[in-house]
Design a protein around this motif. Structure first.
Motif, short mmCIF file in Angstrom:
data_model
loop_
_atom_site.label_atom_id
_atom_site.label_comp_id
_atom_site.label_asym_id
_atom_site.label_seq_id
_atom_site.Cartn_x
_atom_site.Cartn_y
_atom_site.Cartn_z
N PHE A 1 0.84 -1.19 0.00
CA PHE A 1 0.00 0.00 0.00
C PHE A 1 0.89 1.25 0.00
O PHE A 1 1.61 1.49 0.97
CB PHE A 1 -0.89 0.03 1.24
N PRO A 2 0.85 2.07 -1.04
CA PRO A 2 1.74 3.24 -1.11
C PRO A 2 1.40 4.32 -0.09
O PRO A 2 2.26 5.13 0.27
CB PRO A 2 1.54 3.75 -2.54
N HIS A 3 0.15 4.37 0.39
CA HIS A 3 -0.25 5.42 1.32
C HIS A 3 0.06 5.06 2.77
O HIS A 3 -0.15 5.88 3.67
CB HIS A 3 -1.74 5.72 1.16
N LEU A 4 0.54 3.84 3.02
CA LEU A 4 0.88 3.41 4.37
C LEU A 4 2.40 3.40 4.56
O LEU A 4 3.15 3.26 3.60
CB LEU A 4 0.34 2.01 4.65
N THR A 5 2.83 3.53 5.80
CA THR A 5 4.25 3.44 6.11
C THR A 5 4.69 1.98 6.04
O THR A 5 3.86 1.06 5.91
CB THR A 5 4.54 3.97 7.51
N ASN B 1 2.28 -1.22 6.62
CA ASN B 1 2.15 -2.29 5.63
C ASN B 1 2.37 -3.65 6.27
O ASN B 1 1.61 -4.60 6.03
CB ASN B 1 3.14 -2.08 4.49
N ARG C 1 7.63 5.91 3.83
CA ARG C 1 6.60 5.57 2.86
C ARG C 1 7.19 4.60 1.84
O ARG C 1 8.40 4.61 1.58
CB ARG C 1 6.10 6.83 2.15
#
Length: 393
Positions: free
Chosen positions: A110-114, A118, A153
């Motif tokens: 998931f690109p929007h999670l750290t 993830n 990120r």
């Protein structure tokens, strides 16, 4: 490639797991077959994966290796046969009930999670308490040697680092079996080679049973405990990397796992473990005594024809050893490959050109030069005829 609508569907959860991976569990495929309409993807395939073992499913596109992984994962169900993990029949269970971890080629992070988020995602979705999640994520960050990257990120990570995060996310759920779908395919050559050693070291240290799909021969030989070579929905040969590479059973296996010289022969005399053969054109061949590495399906009779395989690095130009077989030829071409000179030597007695790899420390021979090619009989492998071929996915 394995695909799923949910990027994390491969990371199935064991909510009772501790932070450390579970004891390794064996995986058994017993006579599984799969058809898609009139198309046979797998035909009565059986395979035992020992606890803690990393097995690579290797073969060309369409050989059936991806279908096999999808069946293990529960994304497809076999028409016949059974799939067992630690003796438990999981054939009819959905993916989230099989206790598997998965790493995809594109990582599906998931690109929007750290990074930490993830890794923790699967734990959070199953209600693992926050404190316990934090402990297990910290443990996995230490395991993949990224403890300082918890708040990064995904877009700020290199390809190799993303691969490690995807692996940590699969392992933090404490799976009984880890499935790897072309896990290093998205990396460049140098990074891929480094990650081969890192991933194998981690898998060995954790002792987790693993099945990897790859079309990369070097990757399979480098990383696996056993290589399973597939084609047309069947297993052609399974064994250690050394066994499969140095003692291939068929021409397909010999040529798929690196370069191989295929030499025709006719039988002069047959024994249980040895064949006296004439190598080359029928009636004019060079005599040789060859060890039979595998039990042959049919004992060759006098005059029967067949094929031998020998790896290019096993051939030598000059410096004969006792009992060597000798062929006279002419260098047709030479390519410098850094550590090696790769030659093509035309041998009139065989009616073919031999590939010969020599260390670059030896003096180079130029095209047009006469050359003697020497082969040890111990390096000749008697090949089986190819099995009946059908279609596979």
């Amino acid at each position: 490639m394995l695909q799923s609508a949910n990027p994390l569907s491969g990371a199935t959860i064991n909510t009772e797991a501790s932070a450390a991976p579970s004891h390794a569990q064996p995986l058994s495929l017993d006579g599984i077959s799969k058809r898609f309409g009139a198309f046979t993807a797998l035909e009565q395939l059986s395979l035992e994966v020992r606890a803690g073992e990393l097995v690579a499913l290797l073969g060309p596109s369409g050989c059936g290796k991806t279908t096999t992984l999808r069946l293990i994962a529960g994304f497809e169900f076999p028409d016949t046969g059974a799939i067992r993990i630690a003796g438990r029949d999981v054939t009819a269970l959905p993916p989230n009930k099989r206790g598997l971890g998965m790493v995809f080629q594109n990582y599906s992070l998931f690109p929007h999670l750290t990074v930490a988020e993830n890794i923790a995602f699967g734990l959070r979705m199953t209600g693992v308490p926050k404190r316990q999640r934090g402990e297990r994520v910290a443990h996995m960050l230490d395991t993949i040697r990224l403890p300082a990257f918890a708040d990064r990120r995904i877009a700020q990570m290199s390809g190799g680092q993303q691969q490690r995060v995807a692996l940590a996310r699969a392992l933090v759920t404490n799976p009984s079996v880890l499935l790897l779908d072309e896990p290093l395919g998205a990396l460049d050559k140098n990074l891929r080679e480094n990650m081969q050693f890192e991933l194998k070291s981690l898998q060995t240290r954790l002792g987790i049973t693993s099945v990897m799909v790859t079309h990369d021969q070097e990757e399979a030989l480098t990383m696996s405990d056993r290589v399973v070579v597939m084609n047309h929905g069947r297993i052609l040969q399974a064994g250690t990397p050394n066994e499969v590479y140095n003692r291939p059973r068929t021409r397909f296996v010999a040529e798929f796992l690196g370069a191989a010289n295929i030499l025709p022969f006719s039988v002069l005399h047959g024994e249980a473990n040895w064949l006296e053969v004439a190598i080359g054109k029928t009636g004019t061949g060079t005599p040789a005594r060859c060890r039979v590495a595998h039990a042959l399906r049919h004992a060759p009779s006098m005059g029967a024809e067949g094929s031998l395989a020998v790896r290019p690095e096993k051939l030598r130009l000059g410096e004969p050893q006792p009992d060597d077989i000798r062929f006279e030829g002419v260098v047709a071409a030479r390519v410098f490959r850094g550590s090696q000179h790769a030659y093509r030597v035309e041998v009139a007695a065989l009616g073919q050109t031999l590939a010969v790899y020599q260390q670059a420390t030896a003096a180079a021979l130029e095209p047009g030069v006469a050359a003697s090619v020497f082969i040890s009989p111990d390096d000749l492998v008697v090949l089986e005829p190819e099995p009946h071929q059908g279609a596979a996915r």
